[in-house]
Design a protein around this motif. Sequence first.
Motif, PDB file in Angstrom:
ATOM      1  N   LYS A 253      -2.261 -10.387   3.772  1.00 18.79           N
ATOM      2  CA  LYS A 253      -2.077 -10.596   2.335  1.00 18.79           C
ATOM      3  C   LYS A 253      -3.404 -10.857   1.615  1.00 18.79           C
ATOM      4  O   LYS A 253      -3.499 -10.689   0.397  1.00 18.79           O
ATOM      5  CB  LYS A 253      -1.130 -11.762   2.089  1.00 18.79           C
ATOM      6  CG  LYS A 253       0.322 -11.452   2.460  1.00 18.79           C
ATOM      7  CD  LYS A 253       1.240 -12.610   2.095  1.00 18.79           C
ATOM      8  CE  LYS A 253       2.690 -12.270   2.411  1.00 18.79           C
ATOM      9  NZ  LYS A 253       3.616 -13.380   2.045  1.00 18.79           N
ATOM     10  N   LEU A 254      -4.418 -11.294   2.392  1.00 15.69           N
ATOM     11  CA  LEU A 254      -5.720 -11.550   1.774  1.00 15.69           C
ATOM     12  C   LEU A 254      -6.487 -10.259   1.512  1.00 15.69           C
ATOM     13  O   LEU A 254      -7.463 -10.262   0.764  1.00 15.69           O
ATOM     14  CB  LEU A 254      -6.565 -12.466   2.679  1.00 15.69           C
ATOM     15  CG  LEU A 254      -6.071 -13.904   2.853  1.00 15.69           C
ATOM     16  CD1 LEU A 254      -6.983 -14.651   3.813  1.00 15.69           C
ATOM     17  CD2 LEU A 254      -6.031 -14.621   1.499  1.00 15.69           C
ATOM     18  N   VAL A 255      -6.046  -9.154   2.144  1.00 18.59           N
ATOM     19  CA  VAL A 255      -6.787  -7.897   2.048  1.00 18.59           C
ATOM     20  C   VAL A 255      -6.014  -6.953   1.138  1.00 18.59           C
ATOM     21  O   VAL A 255      -5.353  -6.019   1.589  1.00 18.59           O
ATOM     22  CB  VAL A 255      -6.998  -7.259   3.437  1.00 18.59           C
ATOM     23  CG1 VAL A 255      -8.036  -6.142   3.344  1.00 18.59           C
ATOM     24  CG2 VAL A 255      -7.432  -8.291   4.441  1.00 18.59           C
ATOM     25  N   ARG A 256      -6.122  -7.214  -0.146  1.00 23.25           N
ATOM     26  CA  ARG A 256      -5.418  -6.391  -1.124  1.00 23.25           C
ATOM     27  C   ARG A 256      -6.385  -5.968  -2.204  1.00 23.25           C
ATOM     28  O   ARG A 256      -6.953  -6.783  -2.915  1.00 23.25           O
ATOM     29  CB  ARG A 256      -4.250  -7.160  -1.738  1.00 23.25           C
ATOM     30  CG  ARG A 256      -3.171  -7.528  -0.725  1.00 23.25           C
ATOM     31  CD  ARG A 256      -2.064  -8.335  -1.358  1.00 23.25           C
ATOM     32  NE  ARG A 256      -1.382  -7.597  -2.416  1.00 23.25           N
ATOM     33  CZ  ARG A 256      -0.376  -8.095  -3.143  1.00 23.25           C
ATOM     34  NH1 ARG A 256       0.036  -9.322  -2.931  1.00 23.25           N
ATOM     35  NH2 ARG A 256       0.185  -7.363  -4.086  1.00 23.25           N
TER      36      ARG A 256
ATOM     37  N   PRO B 177     -12.631  -8.787  10.646  1.00 23.01           N
ATOM     38  CA  PRO B 177     -11.460  -7.925  10.865  1.00 23.01           C
ATOM     39  C   PRO B 177     -10.292  -8.665  11.504  1.00 23.01           C
ATOM     40  O   PRO B 177      -9.125  -8.388  11.177  1.00 23.01           O
ATOM     41  CB  PRO B 177     -11.995  -6.843  11.810  1.00 23.01           C
ATOM     42  CG  PRO B 177     -13.472  -6.858  11.618  1.00 23.01           C
ATOM     43  CD  PRO B 177     -13.826  -8.281  11.335  1.00 23.01           C
ATOM     44  N   ALA B 178     -10.594  -9.611  12.408  1.00 22.92           N
ATOM     45  CA  ALA B 178      -9.504 -10.340  13.079  1.00 22.92           C
ATOM     46  C   ALA B 178      -8.720 -11.184  12.084  1.00 22.92           C
ATOM     47  O   ALA B 178      -7.475 -11.180  12.078  1.00 22.92           O
ATOM     48  CB  ALA B 178     -10.084 -11.220  14.186  1.00 22.92           C
ATOM     49  N   VAL B 179      -9.429 -11.919  11.224  1.00 13.58           N
ATOM     50  CA  VAL B 179      -8.751 -12.756  10.223  1.00 13.58           C
ATOM     51  C   VAL B 179      -7.991 -11.878   9.231  1.00 13.58           C
ATOM     52  O   VAL B 179      -6.855 -12.187   8.847  1.00 13.58           O
ATOM     53  CB  VAL B 179      -9.765 -13.659   9.498  1.00 13.58           C
ATOM     54  CG1 VAL B 179      -9.100 -14.384   8.330  1.00 13.58           C
ATOM     55  CG2 VAL B 179     -10.366 -14.670  10.468  1.00 13.58           C
ATOM     56  N   GLY B 180      -8.630 -10.791   8.790  1.00 11.83           N
ATOM     57  CA  GLY B 180      -7.956  -9.893   7.854  1.00 11.83           C
ATOM     58  C   GLY B 180      -6.692  -9.298   8.435  1.00 11.83           C
ATOM     59  O   GLY B 180      -5.671  -9.178   7.742  1.00 11.83           O
ATOM     60  N   THR B 181      -6.721  -8.946   9.717  1.00 11.43           N
ATOM     61  CA  THR B 181      -5.537  -8.392  10.385  1.00 11.43           C
ATOM     62  C   THR B 181      -4.460  -9.456  10.558  1.00 11.43           C
ATOM     63  O   THR B 181      -3.260  -9.180  10.413  1.00 11.43           O
ATOM     64  CB  THR B 181      -5.929  -7.825  11.769  1.00 11.43           C
ATOM     65  OG1 THR B 181      -6.927  -6.817  11.588  1.00 11.43           O
ATOM     66  CG2 THR B 181      -4.723  -7.236  12.474  1.00 11.43           C
TER      67      THR B 181
ATOM     68  N   THR C 139      -1.177  -1.522  -0.929  1.00 13.11           N
ATOM     69  CA  THR C 139       0.157  -2.040  -0.665  1.00 13.11           C
ATOM     70  C   THR C 139       0.050  -3.413  -0.046  1.00 13.11           C
ATOM     71  O   THR C 139      -0.919  -3.722   0.634  1.00 13.11           O
ATOM     72  CB  THR C 139       0.903  -1.096   0.294  1.00 13.11           C
ATOM     73  OG1 THR C 139       0.115  -0.956   1.484  1.00 13.11           O
ATOM     74  CG2 THR C 139       1.113   0.264  -0.337  1.00 13.11           C
ATOM     75  N   PRO C 140       1.003  -4.298  -0.240  1.00 12.11           N
ATOM     76  CA  PRO C 140       0.953  -5.653   0.317  1.00 12.11           C
ATOM     77  C   PRO C 140       0.855  -5.616   1.839  1.00 12.11           C
ATOM     78  O   PRO C 140       1.299  -4.700   2.473  1.00 12.11           O
ATOM     79  CB  PRO C 140       2.238  -6.288  -0.161  1.00 12.11           C
ATOM     80  CG  PRO C 140       2.680  -5.479  -1.344  1.00 12.11           C
ATOM     81  CD  PRO C 140       2.214  -4.085  -1.067  1.00 12.11           C
TER      82      PRO C 140
ATOM     83  N   ALA D 250     -10.476   1.513   1.026  1.00 14.46           N
ATOM     84  CA  ALA D 250      -9.546   2.179   1.946  1.00 14.46           C
ATOM     85  C   ALA D 250      -8.123   1.695   1.731  1.00 14.46           C
ATOM     86  O   ALA D 250      -7.165   2.471   1.793  1.00 14.46           O
ATOM     87  CB  ALA D 250      -9.986   1.924   3.391  1.00 14.46           C
ATOM     88  N   ARG D 251      -7.970   0.397   1.469  1.00 16.62           N
ATOM     89  CA  ARG D 251      -6.637  -0.138   1.191  1.00 16.62           C
ATOM     90  C   ARG D 251      -6.058   0.472  -0.080  1.00 16.62           C
ATOM     91  O   ARG D 251      -4.848   0.726  -0.173  1.00 16.62           O
ATOM     92  CB  ARG D 251      -6.709  -1.666   1.054  1.00 16.62           C
ATOM     93  CG  ARG D 251      -6.990  -2.391   2.344  1.00 16.62           C
ATOM     94  CD  ARG D 251      -5.754  -2.460   3.231  1.00 16.62           C
ATOM     95  NE  ARG D 251      -4.790  -3.413   2.703  1.00 16.62           N
ATOM     96  CZ  ARG D 251      -3.477  -3.267   2.736  1.00 16.62           C
ATOM     97  NH1 ARG D 251      -2.952  -2.170   3.255  1.00 16.62           N
ATOM     98  NH2 ARG D 251      -2.674  -4.199   2.242  1.00 16.62           N
TER      99      ARG D 251
END
Length: 764
Positions: free
Chosen positions: A755-758, A747-751, A763-764, A680-681
């Motif tokens: 920058k970890l979810v690329r 999801p909480a940590v990713g939100t 996009t950054p 999705a990203r």
Amino acid sequence: MRSAEQLYDLMMGHRLASLVLLVVATVAFSAGLTKFQFDNSYTLWFVEGDPALVAYDGFLERFGSDESVVIGLAAEGDPLSTETLEAVQRISDRFADHAEVNRVWSLTHSESLFNTGGMLEVRTIVEEVPVPPEDLARLRADLEHGSVASALVSDDGAMTGILLMLEATGHSFEPKMQLVQEVRAALPELAGGRTTWITGGAPIDEALFRYSERDSMVYAPIMAVMLMLVLGVMFRSPAAVVLPMFVVGGSVFWALGFMSWIGWVANIVSTILPPMLTAVAIADSVHLLQQYRLAGRQGEPPETALKAAFVRVFRPCLLTTLTTAAGMASLSAAKLSGVRELGLTAAVGVIAAFFLTMIGLPLALSVMPNWALGGLRQERAERPVPPQLEAVARFAVRRPVPIVLAAAVVVAISVAGMLRLEAGSSMTSYFWPDDPVYQEGLAIDHAFGGSLPGEVLIESVDGSSLLEPESLAAIDRAARFMESQPATAEAISAADLLREARRVLKNLPPGDHPLPESRAEAAQILLFLEGDTEISRYLTPDRLSARITVPVEMGQYESLAQNLDVLQVGLAEVTGGHVKATVTGLARLMGGMEEYLIESQIRTFSLAFVLVLGFIALFFLSWRAGLLSAVPNLFPLIVVLGIMGWAGIPLDLTTVMLAPLLLGIVVDDTVHVLERVLEARGHGASVPDAFVAAIGEVGHAVAITSAILAVGFLVPVAGSFKPNFFFATLSCAAILLALVGDLVVFPAVGTLVPKLVRGPGSTP
């Protein structure tokens, strides 16, 4: 994706060849089950060349087996009464000539020394039943002071012991098991209605085998029924119930067949393998069936829907197979051989499940009639995930700070609990306190101070005879040192037997008397003792090796391993360098498992952590993906280990496998969520939206597989063993916590740290 499509087309273009290949592999592995064996001998837990095993084998070469079946017989206040001795004699006679019994040690079958005019004569302790009146005083003195006789009666006279010394059968398990079963069956009649107890290494092994066999019969039907109910409710399709069960059965056959072909044997820990594999093997099937159903309900034709489902799940299922297999295979780094073998066998089962799912399921689904597919092909609108799960995902991405802080507090408390973790490998801890096996061992330990043999191997340091006064004195000091240790009883050594022989020869009253004053005197006494089987058990014919036997309480033998360095230093001090003393024997071997548990936990978990997260980083070509995936997977493991520490649940042969096994298992759902998030990203979605979309697509399957895993791992709760109960409940808790980690913490940590979810193109 392209490679998955090509693989699917190749498989479907050669259906018969694919099916034959799968069937041949399954039959080949299953054929190994004809060689399937169970063996819980303690020596099998140690790898070849292990110092503890080498020392034990050296001891066995000199003195034969130190194992015994310990029988306690109620003496009803008088161990020398005619009724008591008749029962002792019946039991002793019944097993004296048994193929697995080297000799019987009892009041009616052990030797005593008599002075016959300046000579020593070896006779049976009780020569006649009933005992002649003129012999009673001597016998009662022997029971109070004699080195051998006094060890056969409890201090209060309420119990007398009968020891069946086993033959050295090369660590063979089955003959010992048969002997114990014969003893248990014969005792009620032979004892004449008196209460009897039985314990020792062999009876404990037999009980473990018996309970394992019974548990296996319980686990299988419970697991099958639970899985079929869950699959039936989820998919409402006969095919979706039957086909995954074939995958499960096939993966178990592959794993156990592999174990048998390679020459490994099942053991007490192996009982968790079938239910564990059953739970794990079903996951890929659930994801494939769920994607097939979703594609069909979006209006795709059956053939197109099946191909789309295969392509959609092939990549994440391949990764979850690799990570799960890696987690299990990491157990190969353990120092305990049985744990190594279990890990590699489980890894084979996981790989088998992948092949059976990705080849067998599509082949079968492609030819299934519509009535069998049922709910899989119903074309109707349906939310891909229950609204509650999607609401949870939205809650997590909207309130990341309080969620992360709450998780951090839980982790901190759990880390404090981890620092309290202790190891405990006692086989008696496998039994619940009210179990008859445990109670019988406790009764005999209480009566005699111990029932498991602890041994000290004594060796000449310079090739001189152990009959030298300095050497005998050193042996005697070592014996007194060992019996002064916690959880040990009165020790017996060659020095004790020679002292007793000298006392009788000199016609001295019972009590503590000096050892032989010279090598010549000791040698002369040994000439008198020719034919005495007791001295031959404690001193080799070349007089260069001796043994000290000290009974150890069945549930306390870990103390030998815990204090091994202290014991060895203490033995070196008391022997003064005159002899070499090495702690060994079955008690040392069993207790030695404990020192390996903590080390195995660290080594296996470290390896699993590197392999599992390394695979994820490599697969997604992103170190960030590997780091991010650690969050929802370390969270449940740290919490569970913390629970163990706070609750006082020790690391044992079963629970030591929790962390590496579960890391490889719980990461599966993380992979499926992460795959969709990065995808999705890559299409431009924000981090919160990517998580919500991912859980919207795979959340239902993730929740169902977690439920199946939790139920599957919980099944051993119905079994007989305490560690398996803890393993089951802790595993279930970890899997449910992992679900919380994937749907909330992830999801909480990713939100919070976007920058970890690329992913590629994101996009950054």
